[in-house]
Design a protein around this motif. Structure first.
Motif, PDB file in Angstrom:
ATOM      1  N   ARG A  31       0.847  -1.192   0.000  1.00 15.31           N
ATOM      2  CA  ARG A  31       0.000   0.000   0.000  1.00 15.31           C
ATOM      3  C   ARG A  31       0.883   1.243   0.000  1.00 15.31           C
ATOM      4  O   ARG A  31       2.036   1.198   0.400  1.00 15.31           O
ATOM      5  CB  ARG A  31      -0.914  -0.007   1.220  1.00 15.31           C
ATOM      6  CG  ARG A  31      -2.042  -0.999   1.089  1.00 15.31           C
ATOM      7  CD  ARG A  31      -2.879  -1.034   2.338  1.00 15.31           C
ATOM      8  NE  ARG A  31      -2.311  -1.937   3.322  1.00 15.31           N
ATOM      9  CZ  ARG A  31      -2.636  -1.920   4.615  1.00 15.31           C
ATOM     10  NH1 ARG A  31      -3.478  -1.040   5.066  1.00 15.31           N
ATOM     11  NH2 ARG A  31      -2.093  -2.780   5.438  1.00 15.31           N
ATOM     12  N   ARG A 307     -12.779  19.594  -0.212  1.00 21.99           N
ATOM     13  CA  ARG A 307     -13.666  18.446   0.036  1.00 21.99           C
ATOM     14  C   ARG A 307     -14.344  18.506   1.401  1.00 21.99           C
ATOM     15  O   ARG A 307     -15.023  17.558   1.796  1.00 21.99           O
ATOM     16  CB  ARG A 307     -12.860  17.152  -0.056  1.00 21.99           C
ATOM     17  CG  ARG A 307     -12.415  16.804  -1.467  1.00 21.99           C
ATOM     18  CD  ARG A 307     -11.451  15.629  -1.421  1.00 21.99           C
ATOM     19  NE  ARG A 307     -11.147  15.124  -2.743  1.00 21.99           N
ATOM     20  CZ  ARG A 307     -10.248  15.660  -3.563  1.00 21.99           C
ATOM     21  NH1 ARG A 307      -9.592  16.748  -3.183  1.00 21.99           N
ATOM     22  NH2 ARG A 307     -10.015  15.128  -4.740  1.00 21.99           N
ATOM     23  N   ALA A 339      -8.564   0.726   0.232  1.00 24.73           N
ATOM     24  CA  ALA A 339      -8.374   1.556  -0.955  1.00 24.73           C
ATOM     25  C   ALA A 339      -6.902   1.662  -1.364  1.00 24.73           C
ATOM     26  O   ALA A 339      -6.568   2.385  -2.302  1.00 24.73           O
ATOM     27  CB  ALA A 339      -8.947   2.953  -0.692  1.00 24.73           C
ATOM     28  N   PHE A 341      -4.173   2.422   0.802  1.00 22.61           N
ATOM     29  CA  PHE A 341      -3.349   3.380   1.549  1.00 22.61           C
ATOM     30  C   PHE A 341      -3.092   2.901   2.960  1.00 22.61           C
ATOM     31  O   PHE A 341      -3.978   2.365   3.617  1.00 22.61           O
ATOM     32  CB  PHE A 341      -4.047   4.747   1.607  1.00 22.61           C
ATOM     33  CG  PHE A 341      -4.252   5.340   0.254  1.00 22.61           C
ATOM     34  CD1 PHE A 341      -3.198   5.918  -0.435  1.00 22.61           C
ATOM     35  CD2 PHE A 341      -5.499   5.283  -0.357  1.00 22.61           C
ATOM     36  CE1 PHE A 341      -3.385   6.446  -1.701  1.00 22.61           C
ATOM     37  CE2 PHE A 341      -5.692   5.806  -1.624  1.00 22.61           C
ATOM     38  CZ  PHE A 341      -4.630   6.385  -2.299  1.00 22.61           C
ATOM     39  N   HIS A 366       6.181  10.844  -2.328  1.00 23.61           N
ATOM     40  CA  HIS A 366       4.823  10.784  -2.893  1.00 23.61           C
ATOM     41  C   HIS A 366       4.722  11.607  -4.167  1.00 23.61           C
ATOM     42  O   HIS A 366       5.441  12.594  -4.343  1.00 23.61           O
ATOM     43  CB  HIS A 366       3.799  11.318  -1.886  1.00 23.61           C
ATOM     44  CG  HIS A 366       3.668  10.481  -0.646  1.00 23.61           C
ATOM     45  ND1 HIS A 366       3.537  11.023   0.611  1.00 23.61           N
ATOM     46  CD2 HIS A 366       3.649   9.141  -0.477  1.00 23.61           C
ATOM     47  CE1 HIS A 366       3.441  10.048   1.502  1.00 23.61           C
ATOM     48  NE2 HIS A 366       3.523   8.896   0.869  1.00 23.61           N
ATOM     49  N   SER A 369      -0.360  12.722  -7.805  1.00 19.70           N
ATOM     50  CA  SER A 369      -1.552  11.901  -8.050  1.00 19.70           C
ATOM     51  C   SER A 369      -1.821  10.978  -6.863  1.00 19.70           C
ATOM     52  O   SER A 369      -2.976  10.687  -6.549  1.00 19.70           O
ATOM     53  CB  SER A 369      -1.436  11.143  -9.376  1.00 19.70           C
ATOM     54  OG  SER A 369      -0.830   9.887  -9.181  1.00 19.70           O
ATOM     55  N   GLU A 370      -0.778  10.541  -6.170  1.00 22.03           N
ATOM     56  CA  GLU A 370      -1.015   9.741  -4.951  1.00 22.03           C
ATOM     57  C   GLU A 370      -1.732  10.577  -3.891  1.00 22.03           C
ATOM     58  O   GLU A 370      -2.632  10.091  -3.207  1.00 22.03           O
ATOM     59  CB  GLU A 370       0.309   9.194  -4.408  1.00 22.03           C
ATOM     60  CG  GLU A 370       0.824   8.010  -5.206  1.00 22.03           C
ATOM     61  CD  GLU A 370       2.249   7.594  -4.826  1.00 22.03           C
ATOM     62  OE1 GLU A 370       2.581   6.426  -5.056  1.00 22.03           O
ATOM     63  OE2 GLU A 370       3.021   8.438  -4.309  1.00 22.03           O
ATOM     64  N   ASP A 372      -3.681  13.124  -4.477  1.00 19.71           N
ATOM     65  CA  ASP A 372      -5.064  13.332  -4.929  1.00 19.71           C
ATOM     66  C   ASP A 372      -5.917  12.096  -4.660  1.00 19.71           C
ATOM     67  O   ASP A 372      -7.068  12.197  -4.227  1.00 19.71           O
ATOM     68  CB  ASP A 372      -5.093  13.665  -6.431  1.00 19.71           C
ATOM     69  CG  ASP A 372      -4.444  15.017  -6.712  1.00 19.71           C
ATOM     70  OD1 ASP A 372      -4.210  15.783  -5.755  1.00 19.71           O
ATOM     71  OD2 ASP A 372      -4.159  15.299  -7.891  1.00 19.71           O
ATOM     72  N   ARG A 373      -5.343  10.935  -4.897  1.00 22.94           N
ATOM     73  CA  ARG A 373      -6.104   9.702  -4.667  1.00 22.94           C
ATOM     74  C   ARG A 373      -6.350   9.488  -3.176  1.00 22.94           C
ATOM     75  O   ARG A 373      -7.409   9.029  -2.777  1.00 22.94           O
ATOM     76  CB  ARG A 373      -5.388   8.501  -5.294  1.00 22.94           C
ATOM     77  CG  ARG A 373      -5.582   8.454  -6.816  1.00 22.94           C
ATOM     78  CD  ARG A 373      -5.065   7.175  -7.434  1.00 22.94           C
ATOM     79  NE  ARG A 373      -3.605   7.175  -7.535  1.00 22.94           N
ATOM     80  CZ  ARG A 373      -2.798   6.309  -6.978  1.00 22.94           C
ATOM     81  NH1 ARG A 373      -3.296   5.316  -6.248  1.00 22.94           N
ATOM     82  NH2 ARG A 373      -1.489   6.402  -7.137  1.00 22.94           N
ATOM     83  N   LEU A 374      -5.360   9.862  -2.355  1.00 23.00           N
ATOM     84  CA  LEU A 374      -5.573   9.763  -0.904  1.00 23.00           C
ATOM     85  C   LEU A 374      -6.738  10.653  -0.474  1.00 23.00           C
ATOM     86  O   LEU A 374      -7.574  10.259   0.333  1.00 23.00           O
ATOM     87  CB  LEU A 374      -4.301  10.158  -0.145  1.00 23.00           C
ATOM     88  CG  LEU A 374      -4.488  10.229   1.380  1.00 23.00           C
ATOM     89  CD1 LEU A 374      -4.668   8.829   1.961  1.00 23.00           C
ATOM     90  CD2 LEU A 374      -3.313  10.930   2.065  1.00 23.00           C
ATOM     91  N   SER A 376      -9.343  11.585  -2.147  1.00 18.65           N
ATOM     92  CA  SER A 376     -10.630  10.969  -2.508  1.00 18.65           C
ATOM     93  C   SER A 376     -10.955   9.837  -1.549  1.00 18.65           C
ATOM     94  O   SER A 376     -12.103   9.689  -1.106  1.00 18.65           O
ATOM     95  CB  SER A 376     -10.588  10.416  -3.941  1.00 18.65           C
ATOM     96  OG  SER A 376     -10.252  11.443  -4.820  1.00 18.65           O
ATOM     97  N   ALA A 377      -9.932   9.035  -1.212  1.00 19.44           N
ATOM     98  CA  ALA A 377     -10.156   7.913  -0.303  1.00 19.44           C
ATOM     99  C   ALA A 377     -10.539   8.415   1.092  1.00 19.44           C
ATOM    100  O   ALA A 377     -11.398   7.835   1.764  1.00 19.44           O
ATOM    101  CB  ALA A 377      -8.911   7.040  -0.238  1.00 19.44           C
TER     102      ALA A 377
END
Ligand SMILES: *Cc1c(COP(=O)(O)O)cnc(C)c1O
Length: 382
Positions: A31, A307, A339, A341, A366, A369-370, A372-374, A376-377
């Motif tokens: 992860r 967010r 997800a 992480f 990092h 994009s990592e 950004d994905r974190l 969202s998660a």
């Protein structure tokens, strides 16, 4: 505790009930890790690993003895000189861990008659170190509250000084579980009046904070005179293991003579010292690591705000999100794990009750994009 299997089982049962039992999970696990202290991405750097391997072949896997017997090698010596240079101090002393450095500093420099004034959220090793001194005036002030520290000094320092004691203000530079900075300039001003010493444990600041990575003192423009005792560790930004104390020559010499956690323990493996020298060179040379890290911090905070995620106030790579109860933090951590992480839930007693949290840490390793994905998660998990 009674020395019976039943008493042990009962003690474990007490921990199990409120979701507070700790578990270790194997790392790495594939992860993306957003909870390590490897802020500059040096723990897996090829050059650092090679420096360690080369030195291991030359010096062996271990030091073989304590520093004062035969464990002190040319690698330790060179590292100490380079750290003194880096921190702008006369001398530095390598300890085997940060925990031991803090025990050593306070037990060698302070005694029962002295006044110790410490931030209530200081790292556990500083709290234990202060206990070891067995001072009758071992006081804590509310987190980050320099005015409260000053009023403790105003109230107790004159009596302690009158009786022949000294005064110490003791703080983390960057707080490990909150990510905020200590009010160092105000603390330095407060202690100056009583000719005491400000002891700063900058484990999470060294390498990361300040324009050239020299830590919290650089950020605030504080001189060695204002921060006479500086502790740093290698297990965070340097990506290796171990710690140091920097100060003037006599302070360091007194630690060599008196710090039991320095004297009565095996020296850091010379290969770890060699790896740390490589890290230190990279920390100074590759400023892009701090720049990239800082841009990730800003990206993460802006994304969280957009967010509606509530982060604590922090400008460092430590970006905690308080969830409250231990089970909420555990549940969020499990969803993040699913997800992809790794973000470990931090629960009492590491943090105060009711403030269980995800302690998210960012690293120069990092990518955008990592991050950004974190984000969202995190939105989906909390
Ligand atoms: C990690 C840490 C320590 C302990 O350092 P180790 O080398 O891991 O023993 C001490 N103080 C602070 C503030 C830390 O974050």
């Amino acid at each position: 505790m009674r020395c019976t299997p039943e008493a042990i089982a009962a003690a474990l049962g007490d921990i199990e009930s409120p979701n507070l039992r700790r578990r270790r999970e194997l790392a790495p696990d594939g992860r993306v890790n957003f909870c390590s202290n490897d802020y500059l991405g040096l723990a897996n750097d090829e050059r650092v690993a090679s420096a360690m391997a080369d030195a291991a072949r030359q010096f062996g896997a271990g030091a073989g003895a304590s520093h004062l017997v035969s464990g002190h090698t040319a690698e330790h010596d060179a590292l100490e000189r380079e750290l003194a240079d880096f921190t702008g101090r006369e001398r530095a002393l390598v300890f085997s861990t940060g925990y031991m450095a803090n025990l050593g500093v306070l037990s060698a420099l302070a005694d029962r008659r002295d006044l110790l004034v410490a931030d209530e959220l200081n790292h556990a090793s500083l709290i234990d170190a202060a206990r070891l001194v067995r001072s009758t005036s071992n006081l804590r002030y509310p987190h980050g509250d320099a005015a409260a520290a000053r009023s403790l000094l105003d109230r107790y320092a004159p009596g302690v000084i009158e009786a022949g004691g000294g005064t110490f203000v003791i703080t983390d530079g960057v707080f490990s579980m909150d990510g905020d900075l200590a009010p160092l300039p105000a603390l330095a001003t407060a202690i100056r009046e009583y000719q005491g010493w400000l002891v700063v444990d900058d484990a999470h600041g060294i390498g990361v904070i300040g324009r050239t990575g020299r830590g919290s003192c650089e950020l605030f423009g504080l001189s060695p005179r204002e921060v006479p005792v500086l502790v740093g560790t290698f297990g965070k930004a340097f990506g290796t293991f171990g710690a140091f104390v920097a100060g003037d020559s006599n302070v360091i010499e007194l630690l060599v003579q008196r710090a039991r956690s320095y004297i009565y323990t095996t020296a850091l493996p010379p290969a770890v010292a060699a790896a740390t020298r490589m890290s230190l060179a990279i920390v100074q040379k590759e400023t892009w690591r701090r720049e990239h890290l800082n841009s990730l911090i800003m990206r993460f905070r802006a994304g969280a705000k957009a967010r509606g995620l509530r982060l604590m106030e922090s400008a460092t790579p430590i970006q905690p999100m308080i969830l409250g109860q231990a089970e909420e933090a555990l549940a969020a951590s499990a969803k993040l794990a699913a997800a992809g992480f790794r973000v470990t839930a931090i629960r009492p007693p590491t943090v105060p009750h009711g403030t269980a949290r995800l302690r998210i840490t960012l690293s120069a390793s990092h990518s955008e994009s990592e991050v950004d994905r974190l984000l969202s998660a995190l939105e989906a998990a909390t």
